[in-house]
Scaffold this motif. Structure first.
Motif, PDB file in Angstrom:
ATOM      1  N   TYR A 160      40.512   3.867 -36.181  1.00 46.80           N
ATOM      2  CA  TYR A 160      39.230   3.489 -36.310  1.00 46.80           C
ATOM      3  C   TYR A 160      38.418   4.167 -35.047  1.00 46.80           C
ATOM      4  O   TYR A 160      39.078   4.695 -34.152  1.00 46.80           O
ATOM      5  CB  TYR A 160      38.822   2.105 -36.261  1.00 46.80           C
ATOM      6  CG  TYR A 160      39.155   1.293 -37.555  1.00 46.80           C
ATOM      7  CD1 TYR A 160      38.326   1.334 -38.674  1.00 46.80           C
ATOM      8  CD2 TYR A 160      40.581   0.753 -37.414  1.00 46.80           C
ATOM      9  CE1 TYR A 160      38.851   0.568 -39.804  1.00 46.80           C
ATOM     10  CE2 TYR A 160      41.004   0.103 -38.662  1.00 46.80           C
ATOM     11  CZ  TYR A 160      39.991   0.066 -40.024  1.00 46.80           C
ATOM     12  OH  TYR A 160      40.453  -0.572 -40.955  1.00 46.80           O
ATOM     13  N   SER A 161      37.145   4.437 -35.223  1.00 51.42           N
ATOM     14  CA  SER A 161      36.360   4.837 -34.147  1.00 51.42           C
ATOM     15  C   SER A 161      35.619   3.532 -33.558  1.00 51.42           C
ATOM     16  O   SER A 161      35.503   2.665 -34.221  1.00 51.42           O
ATOM     17  CB  SER A 161      35.010   5.710 -34.814  1.00 51.42           C
ATOM     18  OG  SER A 161      35.742   6.959 -35.015  1.00 51.42           O
ATOM     19  N   TYR A 162      35.501   3.852 -32.180  1.00 50.14           N
ATOM     20  CA  TYR A 162      35.017   2.573 -31.391  1.00 50.14           C
ATOM     21  C   TYR A 162      33.878   3.140 -30.475  1.00 50.14           C
ATOM     22  O   TYR A 162      33.657   4.353 -30.152  1.00 50.14           O
ATOM     23  CB  TYR A 162      36.052   1.953 -30.611  1.00 50.14           C
ATOM     24  CG  TYR A 162      36.951   1.460 -31.351  1.00 50.14           C
ATOM     25  CD1 TYR A 162      36.906   0.019 -31.905  1.00 50.14           C
ATOM     26  CD2 TYR A 162      38.062   2.004 -31.864  1.00 50.14           C
ATOM     27  CE1 TYR A 162      37.811  -0.436 -32.586  1.00 50.14           C
ATOM     28  CE2 TYR A 162      39.228   1.692 -32.626  1.00 50.14           C
ATOM     29  CZ  TYR A 162      39.016   0.294 -33.187  1.00 50.14           C
ATOM     30  OH  TYR A 162      40.048  -0.168 -33.852  1.00 50.14           O
ATOM     31  N   ARG A 163      32.768   2.232 -30.063  1.00 50.90           N
ATOM     32  CA  ARG A 163      31.916   2.396 -29.020  1.00 50.90           C
ATOM     33  C   ARG A 163      31.484   1.202 -28.351  1.00 50.90           C
ATOM     34  O   ARG A 163      31.885   0.106 -28.662  1.00 50.90           O
ATOM     35  CB  ARG A 163      30.726   3.218 -29.797  1.00 50.90           C
ATOM     36  CG  ARG A 163      29.866   2.277 -30.334  1.00 50.90           C
ATOM     37  CD  ARG A 163      28.760   2.869 -30.952  1.00 50.90           C
ATOM     38  NE  ARG A 163      27.775   1.755 -31.842  1.00 50.90           N
ATOM     39  CZ  ARG A 163      26.706   2.138 -32.452  1.00 50.90           C
ATOM     40  NH1 ARG A 163      26.187   3.534 -32.581  1.00 50.90           N
ATOM     41  NH2 ARG A 163      25.906   1.161 -33.016  1.00 50.90           N
ATOM     42  N   MET A 164      30.890   1.261 -27.244  1.00 50.29           N
ATOM     43  CA  MET A 164      30.256   0.038 -26.210  1.00 50.29           C
ATOM     44  C   MET A 164      28.739   0.308 -26.332  1.00 50.29           C
ATOM     45  O   MET A 164      28.240   1.444 -26.050  1.00 50.29           O
ATOM     46  CB  MET A 164      30.856   0.129 -24.929  1.00 50.29           C
ATOM     47  CG  MET A 164      30.228  -1.204 -24.287  1.00 50.29           C
ATOM     48  SD  MET A 164      30.843  -0.866 -22.558  1.00 50.29           S
ATOM     49  CE  MET A 164      29.724   0.138 -21.878  1.00 50.29           C
ATOM     50  N   VAL A 165      28.249  -0.835 -26.809  1.00 50.87           N
ATOM     51  CA  VAL A 165      26.859  -0.851 -26.687  1.00 50.87           C
ATOM     52  C   VAL A 165      26.398  -2.180 -25.963  1.00 50.87           C
ATOM     53  O   VAL A 165      26.679  -3.205 -26.056  1.00 50.87           O
ATOM     54  CB  VAL A 165      26.099  -1.406 -28.223  1.00 50.87           C
ATOM     55  CG1 VAL A 165      24.722  -1.245 -28.184  1.00 50.87           C
ATOM     56  CG2 VAL A 165      26.444  -0.028 -29.058  1.00 50.87           C
ATOM     57  N   SER A 166      25.460  -1.675 -24.961  1.00 50.28           N
ATOM     58  CA  SER A 166      25.502  -2.889 -23.778  1.00 50.28           C
ATOM     59  C   SER A 166      23.845  -2.663 -23.620  1.00 50.28           C
ATOM     60  O   SER A 166      23.035  -2.076 -23.572  1.00 50.28           O
ATOM     61  CB  SER A 166      26.234  -2.442 -22.477  1.00 50.28           C
ATOM     62  OG  SER A 166      25.860  -1.086 -22.013  1.00 50.28           O
ATOM     63  N   THR A 167      23.413  -3.931 -23.085  1.00 46.84           N
ATOM     64  CA  THR A 167      21.917  -4.382 -22.795  1.00 46.84           C
ATOM     65  C   THR A 167      21.949  -4.997 -21.516  1.00 46.84           C
ATOM     66  O   THR A 167      22.702  -6.092 -20.992  1.00 46.84           O
ATOM     67  CB  THR A 167      21.430  -5.294 -23.720  1.00 46.84           C
ATOM     68  OG1 THR A 167      21.385  -4.537 -24.986  1.00 46.84           O
ATOM     69  CG2 THR A 167      19.789  -5.373 -23.457  1.00 46.84           C
ATOM     70  N   GLY A 168      21.179  -4.766 -20.577  1.00 48.10           N
ATOM     71  CA  GLY A 168      20.903  -5.344 -19.358  1.00 48.10           C
ATOM     72  C   GLY A 168      19.218  -5.851 -19.129  1.00 48.10           C
ATOM     73  O   GLY A 168      18.522  -5.003 -19.608  1.00 48.10           O
ATOM     74  N   THR A 169      18.975  -7.063 -18.934  1.00 45.48           N
ATOM     75  CA  THR A 169      17.893  -7.674 -18.982  1.00 45.48           C
ATOM     76  C   THR A 169      17.392  -8.293 -17.585  1.00 45.48           C
ATOM     77  O   THR A 169      18.125  -8.895 -17.141  1.00 45.48           O
ATOM     78  CB  THR A 169      17.610  -8.709 -20.153  1.00 45.48           C
ATOM     79  OG1 THR A 169      18.152  -8.138 -21.435  1.00 45.48           O
ATOM     80  CG2 THR A 169      16.367  -8.845 -20.466  1.00 45.48           C
ATOM     81  N   VAL A 170      16.214  -8.222 -17.054  1.00 43.18           N
ATOM     82  CA  VAL A 170      15.789  -8.645 -15.847  1.00 43.18           C
ATOM     83  C   VAL A 170      14.698  -9.725 -16.230  1.00 43.18           C
ATOM     84  O   VAL A 170      14.021  -9.438 -16.917  1.00 43.18           O
ATOM     85  CB  VAL A 170      15.441  -7.576 -15.088  1.00 43.18           C
ATOM     86  CG1 VAL A 170      14.688  -8.243 -13.749  1.00 43.18           C
ATOM     87  CG2 VAL A 170      16.481  -6.669 -14.539  1.00 43.18           C
ATOM     88  N   VAL A 224      11.065  -9.038 -18.035  1.00 44.70           N
ATOM     89  CA  VAL A 224      10.321  -7.726 -17.368  1.00 44.70           C
ATOM     90  C   VAL A 224      10.860  -6.527 -17.374  1.00 44.70           C
ATOM     91  O   VAL A 224      10.005  -5.683 -17.449  1.00 44.70           O
ATOM     92  CB  VAL A 224      10.013  -8.284 -15.817  1.00 44.70           C
ATOM     93  CG1 VAL A 224       9.112  -9.228 -15.606  1.00 44.70           C
ATOM     94  CG2 VAL A 224      11.286  -8.353 -15.240  1.00 44.70           C
ATOM     95  N   GLU A 225      12.068  -6.320 -17.754  1.00 47.96           N
ATOM     96  CA  GLU A 225      12.852  -4.854 -18.024  1.00 47.96           C
ATOM     97  C   GLU A 225      13.999  -5.201 -18.835  1.00 47.96           C
ATOM     98  O   GLU A 225      14.618  -6.175 -18.828  1.00 47.96           O
ATOM     99  CB  GLU A 225      13.132  -4.367 -16.650  1.00 47.96           C
ATOM    100  CG  GLU A 225      13.496  -3.073 -16.423  1.00 47.96           C
ATOM    101  CD  GLU A 225      13.564  -2.318 -15.368  1.00 47.96           C
ATOM    102  OE1 GLU A 225      14.064  -1.177 -15.360  1.00 47.96           O
ATOM    103  OE2 GLU A 225      13.150  -2.801 -14.463  1.00 47.96           O
ATOM    104  N   GLN A 226      14.239  -4.465 -19.663  1.00 47.48           N
ATOM    105  CA  GLN A 226      15.492  -4.318 -20.247  1.00 47.48           C
ATOM    106  C   GLN A 226      15.810  -2.707 -20.402  1.00 47.48           C
ATOM    107  O   GLN A 226      15.271  -1.884 -20.836  1.00 47.48           O
ATOM    108  CB  GLN A 226      15.157  -4.848 -21.804  1.00 47.48           C
ATOM    109  CG  GLN A 226      16.419  -5.106 -22.644  1.00 47.48           C
ATOM    110  CD  GLN A 226      16.429  -5.731 -23.917  1.00 47.48           C
ATOM    111  OE1 GLN A 226      16.086  -5.021 -24.899  1.00 47.48           O
ATOM    112  NE2 GLN A 226      16.665  -6.918 -23.893  1.00 47.48           N
ATOM    113  N   ALA A 227      17.067  -2.557 -20.443  1.00 41.38           N
ATOM    114  CA  ALA A 227      18.048  -1.335 -20.600  1.00 41.38           C
ATOM    115  C   ALA A 227      19.009  -1.281 -21.364  1.00 41.38           C
ATOM    116  O   ALA A 227      19.762  -2.253 -21.635  1.00 41.38           O
ATOM    117  CB  ALA A 227      18.488  -0.655 -18.829  1.00 41.38           C
ATOM    118  N   ASN A 228      19.068  -0.343 -22.163  1.00 39.70           N
ATOM    119  CA  ASN A 228      20.278  -0.232 -23.387  1.00 39.70           C
ATOM    120  C   ASN A 228      20.922   0.992 -23.056  1.00 39.70           C
ATOM    121  O   ASN A 228      20.658   2.087 -22.954  1.00 39.70           O
ATOM    122  CB  ASN A 228      19.543  -0.244 -24.582  1.00 39.70           C
ATOM    123  CG  ASN A 228      18.470  -1.310 -25.103  1.00 39.70           C
ATOM    124  OD1 ASN A 228      19.079  -2.411 -25.084  1.00 39.70           O
ATOM    125  ND2 ASN A 228      17.428  -1.297 -24.930  1.00 39.70           N
TER     126      ASN A 228
END
Length: 98
Positions: free
Chosen positions: A69-79, A86-90
């Motif tokens: 299979y194929s795999y990936r990582m998806v992440s989110t950082g929230t402040v 007030v801020e979110q990064a993906n």
């Protein structure tokens, strides 16, 4: 600042790391999802989360994946400040096949 890494070893161990740093905030939350491409769509098979009231929040994890299979990582950082986002990064990693 939002830093991420994702790799799959030759034995099928997926290693993830996601960290966010921010100053003068109340809370940092990081979520990292390991996803598998199956039956035409991306499915989350493992989630790591972390929160911190310091200047940095990190999550580190490993998970053994299925071959073929194929795999990936998806992440989110929230402040947050005063309970308000007030801020979110993906981030979405490159796809890795195992």
């Amino acid at each position: 600042q939002f830093n991420n890494s994702f790799n799959i070893t030759s034995s099928g161990r997926a290693d993830i790391k996601s960290s966010m740093s921010a100053f003068n905030v109340d809370l940092i939350r990081v979520e990292a999802n390991l996803q598998q491409f199956k039956n035409g769509s991306w499915v989350t098979i493992k989630t790591w989360t972390g929160t911190s009231q310091d200047v940095i929040c990190s999550v580190v994890g490993s998970w053994y994946v299925q071959r073929g299979y194929s795999y990936r990582m998806v992440s989110t950082g929230t402040v947050y400040i005063n309970g308000q986002q007030v801020e979110q990064a993906n981030y979405t990693s490159n796809i890795r096949y195992y």
